[in-house]
Design an enzyme around this catalytic site. Structure first.
Site, PDB file in Angstrom:
ATOM      1  N   PHE A 213     -26.836  60.760 -88.578  1.00 30.34           N
ATOM      2  CA  PHE A 213     -28.094  61.661 -88.705  1.00 30.34           C
ATOM      3  C   PHE A 213     -29.088  61.151 -87.392  1.00 30.34           C
ATOM      4  CE2 PHE A 213     -26.719  60.333 -92.930  1.00 30.34           C
ATOM      5  CZ  PHE A 213     -25.861  61.550 -92.995  1.00 30.34           C
ATOM      6  N   ASP A 215     -31.896  60.573 -85.502  1.00 36.16           N
ATOM      7  CA  ASP A 215     -33.278  60.803 -85.551  1.00 36.16           C
ATOM      8  C   ASP A 215     -34.011  59.774 -84.473  1.00 36.16           C
ATOM      9  OD1 ASP A 215     -32.393  58.363 -86.441  1.00 36.16           O
ATOM     10  OD2 ASP A 215     -33.369  58.272 -88.538  1.00 36.16           O
ATOM     11  N   ASP A 283     -24.394  54.903 -90.778  1.00 38.92           N
ATOM     12  CA  ASP A 283     -25.851  55.416 -90.817  1.00 38.92           C
ATOM     13  C   ASP A 283     -26.862  54.758 -91.705  1.00 38.92           C
ATOM     14  OD1 ASP A 283     -27.591  57.956 -89.751  1.00 38.92           O
ATOM     15  OD2 ASP A 283     -28.203  57.443 -91.617  1.00 38.92           O
TER      16      ASP A 283
END
Length: 306
Positions: A213, A215, A283
């Site tokens: 993810f 970010d 992650d």
């Protein structure tokens, strides 16, 4: 999620501001001997969980709001996770679809037990309204019905979310090429999988299709590990806390190269150590590393996507 992998690779192969260092990448893989340290999904104990549809509703609302904390130096993800948890424990109807459509900025702050305006507060309120409206209009008001419609496919769930909820359509243009990143849509599937331990609402037959993810924490960790190398100009901007504009080449490269780098790590772990590691596991490991090392310099971008 092949479109995420493919477009991230497309960017990585043309990037001029960010480079994936294959030598350092292999050093990191060797240092962990191809075995990613296991991190429990709720390792901080901050999430709501009752084993049923209300947990699904909670996670979907949480992931709708899970972006852009950095403008307030004291605000972190934990405030949102624990704030919504406390509100639900006090009032089981706090996240009902009809109520999501009515919240104001001050009411959202009250829900989160936060005393001052939130970063991008108007956007957060707009997205709450969007989630409430679309859940009510198409899914009987319940995120659990959204999950049921996916028929145990994470890829299908992400497709349904991005089709019905515009606020989750996390993509950019890079040198005229559309790049798909889908951070918050993917993390919802991952949160379900983690919370329900791969059963019930968290059972997905294709959980391996999800990427990391992208970010601002994961890139900071990859940079710290030496896997991501930035141009001197980009390094100076990040280290000086200068904002990196949303949609700029630099911002897209940071996120896309992070996805690409972790995919390369997974491939190397599989080929060299015969170990199949999920992107979700990668992650969690990298994100927990970043949480424990909160002083790591990260890029600062005003965005509703992460």
């Amino acid at each position: 999620m092949e479109e995420v992998r493919a477009t991230a690779a497309w960017v990585a192969n043309r990037a001029t501001h960010v480079m994936v260092d294959s030598f350092e990448l292999e050093k990191v893989v060797d240092s962990i001997q191809g075995s990613v340290p296991k991190v429990d999904w709720d390792f901080e104990g901050i999430h709501y969980f009752d084993g049923g549809p209300l947990t699904v509703q909670y996670l979907f609302v949480l992931d709708a709001l899970n972006f852009c904390f950095w403008p307030d130096e004291e605000l972190i993800y934990d405030h949102f996770a624990s704030g919504l948890k406390a509100s639900l424990q006090k009032d089981k109807h706090a996240l009902d679809a009809n109520r999501l459509q009515m919240y104001t900025g001050p009411q959202l702050r009250e829900l989160l037990k936060w005393s001052r305006p939130l970063p991008l507060e108007e956007e957060r309120v707009r997205l709450l309204h969007e989630v409430g409206l679309e859940l009510e209009r198409n899914f009987g008001g319940e995120a659990a019905n959204l999950v049921k419609a996916s028929k145990n496919s994470a890829a299908s769930l992400i497709s349904i979310i991005t089709r019905n909820f515009p606020g989750f359509r996390d993509h950019s243009l890079y040198k005229g090429h559309q790049v798909f990143l889908y951070k918050r849509a993917q993390i919802f599937a991952a949160d379900l999988w983690g919370a329900f331990k791969g059963e019930g609402y968290g059972k997905f037959n294709d959980i391996g299709s999800i990427t990391i993810f992208a970010d601002y924490i994961i890139p900071a960790v990859l940079r710290q590990l030496g896997i991501l190398k930035y141009s001197s100009a980009l390094s100076d901007s990040i280290d000086s806390k200068i904002e990196v504009c949303a949609g700029s080449e630099e911002e897209v490269e940071i996120r896309a190269c992070s996805i690409y780098a972790v995919e390369k790590m997974r491939e190397l772990i599989k080929s060299k150590f015969k170990n199949q590691v999920l992107s979700i596991e990668m992650d969690l490991w990298l994100w927990s590393y970043g949480v424990r090392n909160s002083a790591l310099p990260h890029h600062r971008t005003l965005s509703i996507y992460y």
